[in-house]
Scaffold this motif. Structure first.
Motif, mmCIF file in Angstrom:
data_model
loop_
_atom_site.group_PDB
_atom_site.id
_atom_site.type_symbol
_atom_site.label_atom_id
_atom_site.label_comp_id
_atom_site.label_asym_id
_atom_site.label_seq_id
_atom_site.Cartn_x
_atom_site.Cartn_y
_atom_site.Cartn_z
ATOM 1 N N SER A 87 9.562 2.503 5.125
ATOM 2 C CA SER A 87 9.621 1.285 4.321
ATOM 3 C C SER A 87 10.836 1.317 3.387
ATOM 4 O O SER A 87 11.006 2.257 2.598
ATOM 5 C CB SER A 87 8.342 1.164 3.489
ATOM 6 N N ILE B 183 8.885 -5.435 13.451
ATOM 7 C CA ILE B 183 8.770 -5.110 12.020
ATOM 8 C C ILE B 183 7.812 -6.040 11.294
ATOM 9 O O ILE B 183 6.883 -5.604 10.625
ATOM 10 C CB ILE B 183 10.155 -5.151 11.324
ATOM 11 N N ASP C 193 0.815 -1.229 0.000
ATOM 12 C CA ASP C 193 0.000 0.000 0.000
ATOM 13 C C ASP C 193 0.845 1.275 0.000
ATOM 14 O O ASP C 193 0.515 2.251 -0.665
ATOM 15 C CB ASP C 193 -0.942 -0.008 1.197
ATOM 16 N N LEU C 194 1.989 1.244 0.694
ATOM 17 C CA LEU C 194 2.839 2.449 0.740
ATOM 18 C C LEU C 194 3.461 2.727 -0.637
ATOM 19 O O LEU C 194 3.566 3.877 -1.073
ATOM 20 C CB LEU C 194 3.935 2.294 1.795
ATOM 21 N N ASP D 26 16.285 -8.713 10.250
ATOM 22 C CA ASP D 26 16.845 -9.875 9.544
ATOM 23 C C ASP D 26 17.835 -10.646 10.393
ATOM 24 O O ASP D 26 18.232 -11.753 10.025
ATOM 25 C CB ASP D 26 17.526 -9.428 8.242
ATOM 26 N N ARG E 191 16.093 -16.340 6.795
ATOM 27 C CA ARG E 191 16.874 -16.049 8.010
ATOM 28 C C ARG E 191 16.592 -17.117 9.091
ATOM 29 O O ARG E 191 17.488 -17.436 9.873
ATOM 30 C CB ARG E 191 16.560 -14.647 8.538
HETATM 31 C C1 EPZ Z 1 13.405 -5.026 3.035
HETATM 32 O O1 EPZ Z 1 12.108 -5.573 2.786
HETATM 33 C C2 EPZ Z 1 14.359 -6.215 3.028
HETATM 34 N N1 EPZ Z 1 14.328 -6.867 1.716
HETATM 35 C C3 EPZ Z 1 13.954 -7.216 4.107
HETATM 36 O O2 EPZ Z 1 14.912 -8.273 4.103
HETATM 37 C C4 EPZ Z 1 14.013 -6.497 5.466
HETATM 38 O O3 EPZ Z 1 13.608 -7.382 6.478
HETATM 39 C C5 EPZ Z 1 13.068 -5.278 5.421
HETATM 40 O O4 EPZ Z 1 13.459 -4.406 4.340
HETATM 41 C C6 EPZ Z 1 13.114 -4.479 6.718
HETATM 42 O O5 EPZ Z 1 14.403 -4.044 6.957
HETATM 43 C C7 EPZ Z 1 15.013 -6.299 0.691
HETATM 44 O O6 EPZ Z 1 15.613 -5.249 0.825
HETATM 45 C C8 EPZ Z 1 14.991 -7.026 -0.614
HETATM 46 P P1 EPZ Z 1 9.747 -2.758 4.326
HETATM 47 P P2 EPZ Z 1 10.862 -4.582 2.458
HETATM 48 O O7 EPZ Z 1 9.015 -2.214 3.167
HETATM 49 O O8 EPZ Z 1 11.317 -3.467 1.603
HETATM 50 C C9 EPZ Z 1 5.363 -2.919 6.115
HETATM 51 C C10 EPZ Z 1 15.649 -10.519 4.043
HETATM 52 O O9 EPZ Z 1 15.544 -11.486 4.815
HETATM 53 N N2 EPZ Z 1 4.956 -2.364 4.807
HETATM 54 O O10 EPZ Z 1 10.712 -1.877 5.063
HETATM 55 O O11 EPZ Z 1 9.735 -5.418 1.977
HETATM 56 C C11 EPZ Z 1 5.771 -4.396 5.994
HETATM 57 O O12 EPZ Z 1 4.628 -5.227 6.066
HETATM 58 C C12 EPZ Z 1 14.445 -9.616 3.793
HETATM 59 O O13 EPZ Z 1 16.702 -10.196 3.425
HETATM 60 C C13 EPZ Z 1 3.628 -1.960 4.650
HETATM 61 O O14 EPZ Z 1 2.814 -2.050 5.578
HETATM 62 O O15 EPZ Z 1 10.550 -4.063 3.920
HETATM 63 C C14 EPZ Z 1 6.689 -4.594 7.162
HETATM 64 O O16 EPZ Z 1 5.918 -4.820 8.321
HETATM 65 C C15 EPZ Z 1 13.233 -10.042 4.593
HETATM 66 N N3 EPZ Z 1 3.229 -1.471 3.444
HETATM 67 C C16 EPZ Z 1 7.393 -3.244 7.284
HETATM 68 O O17 EPZ Z 1 6.584 -2.289 6.572
HETATM 69 C C17 EPZ Z 1 4.096 -1.362 2.382
HETATM 70 O O18 EPZ Z 1 3.672 -0.884 1.301
HETATM 71 C C18 EPZ Z 1 8.795 -3.250 6.688
HETATM 72 O O19 EPZ Z 1 8.670 -3.404 5.330
HETATM 73 C C19 EPZ Z 1 5.439 -1.780 2.558
HETATM 74 C C20 EPZ Z 1 5.849 -2.282 3.782
#
Ligand code: EPZ
Length: 428
Positions: free
Chosen positions: A163, A328, A124-125, A306, A372
């Motif tokens: 995010s 998270i 959504d973001l 992670d 992980r």
């Molecule tokens: C990145 O994922 C990493 N992946 C993840 O690593 C990491 O755990 C995460 O950042 C947090 O640091 C890559 O970089 C490829 P977020 P990302 O958007 O971008 C919520 C690994 O093991 N959210 O920061 O998907 C989401 O549900 C992986 O290497 C929304 O609600 O992470 C979560 O609770 C796992 N709406 C939180 O934000 C959105 O539109 C963090 O998500 C987007 C995210």
């Protein structure tokens, strides 16, 4: 399907080089779609998530080749703006192609990557940010169709959560949008700074990456460049935990110690000694670890989510009680059940795991439920008495380039087994 077989009890000692960062390579490779030239990406790890990204780049019309750790992407001719569902679902972070496609093609048709083992992974973001930049986005049944007639427009975007992927999509899309885009409450991870460094070398004008406010002044055109990916801080910390739980002494080279301050703090609380210089980090562990107290995962520069699963292994064999709070992702404790089957004493209540340290773990067959969590099982096997079989290691291959080879170099008794035919490539 393959398993990793580990005979525990060996102290890890010695030195290994750290791979390039998966979470930097994936957005930088995707960003090549927006460049329209030849990009040489060095220190690019050999991972299944990288292969999935390369498949999407090729599908879109890019020419991609690899020579060792160097991947060359020629995005001069991108002739599609759609990504099929099956390619999107191979990797959760495929949503990071949204910004590059809107920047280059003015259109994007893709699918929500869908939930994974650690959470629902909503987008959504991402969608809200692209709408604020002028895209018309229709989303139904997981299909996302975006058009941004002509150019994307600049916007002041305040993220309700920092995010990582959303910050990346905005930076890439805004790089060629006329005018100035400002992101507030941006993610501050080192991978964000690495992406900005790459884009700026391609001619973009991005300031403030790594801080909470990022300012992007759009430019007309980007061009190809050479870029070396930063070290993988998650793999660095994972190997450090291997040393910690085996009473070892390990040096990691081509590492990025400055990216690990929150993690080093936890190791020192547990009784380890950490010494580092610009590009390497050494950890020496005590005979017996002590609890690090409370570990709360947070956006960078807080403790990384992670590393939560790997650090729970360290807590499981430390003296005292450790509280781990996962703030998270909503479903990132699947490894706890596997650890308890190895003799750990851990209770989970919502987002908190209460870990009572035990004298030791016992080897048995355990399952990787995610990337992980799978590496955490390998670490538990290193610490355990007897033999541990870690199944479903395909999850681990998504993010760790050479975990078996690296741990063997450090003295671990570890080998791979083909789980279908039980053929072991072991010398024990
Ligand atoms: C990145 O994922 C990493 N992946 C993840 O690593 C990491 O755990 C995460 O950042 C947090 O640091 C890559 O970089 C490829 P977020 P990302 O958007 O971008 C919520 C690994 O093991 N959210 O920061 O998907 C989401 O549900 C992986 O290497 C929304 O609600 O992470 C979560 O609770 C796992 N709406 C939180 O934000 C959105 O539109 C963090 O998500 C987007 C995210």
């Amino acid at each position: 399907m393959s398993n990793l077989i580990i005979r525990g009890g060996n102290r890890l000692n010695g030195e290994v080089r750290v791979q390039g960062a998966k979470n930097s390579a994936l957005p930088i490779l995707a960003a090549c779609v927006a460049i329209g030239g030849i990009n040489v990406i060095d220190n690019c790890p050999r991972l299944t998530d990288v292969s999935a990204t390369v498949k999407i780049l090729s599908y879109l019309g890019c020419k991609v080749s690899r020579d060792g750790n160097t991947v060359t992407v020629d995005s001069s001719c991108v002739n599609r703006y759609d990504i099929p569902r099956e390619l999107m679902h191979e990797m959760r972070s495929s949503i990071v192609f949204l910004g590059p496609l809107l920047s280059r093609m003015g259109r994007a048709e893709l699918y929500t990557p869908g939930g994974c083992e650690i959470g629902l992974r909503p987008v959504d973001l991402h969608i809200s940010a692209m709408r604020q930049m002028g895209s018309d986005i229709a989303e139904e049944y997981g299909r996302i169709a975006c058009t941004s007639e002509g150019k994307l427009r600049p916007a002041n975007i305040s993220l309700s959560f920092p995010s990582v992927g959303t910050t990346e999509n905005i930076m890439i899309a805004a790089s060629t949008a006329e005018g100035t885009t400002v992101i507030t409450n941006a993610a501050r991870e080192p991978e964000i700074s690495d992406l900005a460094d790459f884009l700026n070398k391609c001619g973009a004008d991005i300031k403030g990456a790594g801080e909470s406010t990022v300012v992007i002044n759009g430019v007309k055109k980007l061009h190809g460049t050479y870029h070396k990916i930063i070290p993988d801080r998650i793999v660095t910390a994972t190997y450090m935990i291997g040393a910690a739980v085996t009473g070892g002494n390990v040096t990691l080279t081509d590492a990025g110690p400055s990216h690990l301050t929150a993690v080093s703090d936890i190791f020192e609380k547990a009784g380890c000694k950490i010494r580092s210089d610009m590009n390497s980090i050494n950890i020496s562990a005590p005979e017996k670890l002590r609890s690090a107290g409370t570990v709360r995962t947070m956006p960078y520069p807080g403790f990384p989510t992670d590393i939560q699963a790997p650090v729970s292994v360290m807590a499981a064999v430390s003296l005292g009680t450790t509280f781990i709070i996962e703030s998270i992702f909503e479903n990132r404790f699947k490894h706890i059940g596997e650890l308890n089957r190895m003799g750990a004493n851990i209770k989970v209540d919502g987002r908190m795991a209460v870990i009572e340290g035990v004298e030791g773990l016992r080897g048995t067959k355990v399952f990787s439920h995610d990337l992980r969590g799978g590496t955490a099982m390998v670490l538990a096997g290193l610490a355990a008495q007897g033999e541990t079989v870690v199944a479903d290691t395909e999850y681990i291959d998504r993010g760790c380039q050479d975990i078996e080879k690296d741990l063997k170099t450090l003295g671990a008794d570890i080998c791979k087994e083909n789980s279908m035919h039980h053929e072991r490539q072991c010398d024990f």
